[in-house]
Design a protein around this motif. Structure first.
Motif, mmCIF file in Angstrom:
data_model
loop_
_atom_site.group_PDB
_atom_site.id
_atom_site.type_symbol
_atom_site.label_atom_id
_atom_site.label_comp_id
_atom_site.label_asym_id
_atom_site.label_seq_id
_atom_site.Cartn_x
_atom_site.Cartn_y
_atom_site.Cartn_z
ATOM 1 N N ILE A 165 54.517 5.921 69.887
ATOM 2 C CA ILE A 165 53.662 5.386 68.125
ATOM 3 C C ILE A 165 54.062 6.026 67.368
ATOM 4 O O ILE A 165 54.673 5.681 66.349
ATOM 5 C CB ILE A 165 52.063 5.630 68.978
ATOM 6 C CG1 ILE A 165 51.993 4.864 69.747
ATOM 7 C CG2 ILE A 165 51.066 5.755 67.417
ATOM 8 C CD1 ILE A 165 50.754 4.728 70.120
ATOM 9 N N GLN A 166 54.417 7.597 67.731
ATOM 10 C CA GLN A 166 54.862 8.535 66.983
ATOM 11 C C GLN A 166 56.520 8.396 66.146
ATOM 12 O O GLN A 166 57.078 8.304 65.349
ATOM 13 C CB GLN A 166 54.815 10.232 67.010
ATOM 14 C CG GLN A 166 55.134 11.459 66.154
ATOM 15 C CD GLN A 166 54.648 11.886 65.632
ATOM 16 O OE1 GLN A 166 53.330 10.643 65.467
ATOM 17 N NE2 GLN A 166 54.807 11.419 63.515
ATOM 18 N N PRO A 168 50.861 7.167 62.101
ATOM 19 C CA PRO A 168 50.841 6.635 63.588
ATOM 20 C C PRO A 168 49.834 6.144 63.767
ATOM 21 O O PRO A 168 49.677 5.474 64.250
ATOM 22 C CB PRO A 168 50.784 8.284 64.544
ATOM 23 C CG PRO A 168 52.215 9.032 63.218
ATOM 24 C CD PRO A 168 51.335 8.924 61.613
ATOM 25 N N ARG A 217 53.539 -3.042 71.488
ATOM 26 C CA ARG A 217 53.584 -2.496 72.101
ATOM 27 C C ARG A 217 54.713 -2.006 72.781
ATOM 28 O O ARG A 217 55.743 -0.839 73.412
ATOM 29 C CB ARG A 217 52.632 -1.808 72.536
ATOM 30 C CG ARG A 217 52.493 -1.305 73.883
ATOM 31 C CD ARG A 217 51.142 -1.198 74.216
ATOM 32 N NE ARG A 217 50.907 -0.573 75.126
ATOM 33 C CZ ARG A 217 49.678 0.031 76.316
ATOM 34 N NH1 ARG A 217 48.136 -0.512 75.822
ATOM 35 N NH2 ARG A 217 49.802 1.563 77.618
ATOM 36 N N ALA A 229 56.405 4.338 64.185
ATOM 37 C CA ALA A 229 55.880 4.776 62.606
ATOM 38 C C ALA A 229 56.392 5.372 62.312
ATOM 39 O O ALA A 229 56.953 5.980 61.442
ATOM 40 C CB ALA A 229 54.328 5.937 63.200
ATOM 41 N N VAL A 280 49.631 2.660 63.259
ATOM 42 C CA VAL A 280 50.262 2.440 64.345
ATOM 43 C C VAL A 280 49.276 1.917 65.879
ATOM 44 O O VAL A 280 49.187 1.095 66.139
ATOM 45 C CB VAL A 280 51.050 3.214 65.066
ATOM 46 C CG1 VAL A 280 51.825 1.845 66.297
ATOM 47 C CG2 VAL A 280 52.743 2.711 63.935
ATOM 48 N N ARG A 281 48.708 2.927 66.277
ATOM 49 C CA ARG A 281 47.627 2.755 66.673
ATOM 50 C C ARG A 281 46.723 1.794 66.396
ATOM 51 O O ARG A 281 45.864 1.260 67.091
ATOM 52 C CB ARG A 281 46.541 4.021 66.763
ATOM 53 C CG ARG A 281 48.004 5.057 67.712
ATOM 54 C CD ARG A 281 46.486 6.688 67.512
ATOM 55 N NE ARG A 281 47.316 7.287 68.083
ATOM 56 C CZ ARG A 281 48.134 8.435 67.157
ATOM 57 N NH1 ARG A 281 47.803 8.005 66.097
ATOM 58 N NH2 ARG A 281 48.921 9.509 67.799
ATOM 59 N N ILE A 307 47.549 -1.381 67.318
ATOM 60 C CA ILE A 307 46.851 -1.436 68.850
ATOM 61 C C ILE A 307 46.228 -1.978 69.598
ATOM 62 O O ILE A 307 45.862 -2.634 70.028
ATOM 63 C CB ILE A 307 47.936 -0.337 69.081
ATOM 64 C CG1 ILE A 307 49.835 0.073 68.875
ATOM 65 C CG2 ILE A 307 48.201 -0.694 71.368
ATOM 66 C CD1 ILE A 307 50.663 -1.392 68.893
#
Length: 124
Positions: A74-75, A85, A62, A78, A88-89, A92
């Motif tokens: 994030i976008q 994305p 992050r 990714a 990735v979320r 996190i």
């Protein structure tokens, strides 16, 4: 269906109320949140060991993502990793483990960009 103007709040009033709620959260909620990239940089500098901070892979990813890409990290991260994305979320949030390949790539990319910036502006 029509509502009277007295029973509804204007957009400006709703925004002000929302802002007031965010301000009222206080320091406890902010302290409980994951540290930002800037916070981790400051902590690493205070320790003086020159190595990465002792944090989880998700927190490190992050922080690196925020520092490399800014608000839409994030976008952007990714896309560069070839990941969704949403994945990735999940990393996190702790819902899924960060792939070692992703963290290694992010570290390497951060080093490359740091070197490029130092070549441009010179070392202090």
């Amino acid at each position: 269906m029509s509502l009277s103007s007295n029973s509804t709040l204007s957009v400006a009033e709703r925004r002000a109320a929302s802002r007031d709620r965010r301000i009222a959260l206080g320091k406890a909620e902010f302290a409980a949140a994951a540290p930002t990239g800037q916070t981790l940089v400051a902590e690493a500098g205070r320790r003086g060991n020159g190595g990465p901070p002792d944090v989880s892979a998700a927190v490190e990813l992050r922080a690196v993502g925020e520092l490399l890409y800014g608000r839409r990290w994030i976008q952007e991260l990714a896309e560069d990793l070839g990941e969704n994305p949403r994945q990735v979320r999940r990393w996190i949030s702790g819902e899924a483990a960060v792939k070692p390949r992703a963290l290694a790539w992010a570290r390497d990319e951060a080093r490359k960009r740091a070197q490029a910036i130092l070549r441009l502006v010179g070392e202090a």
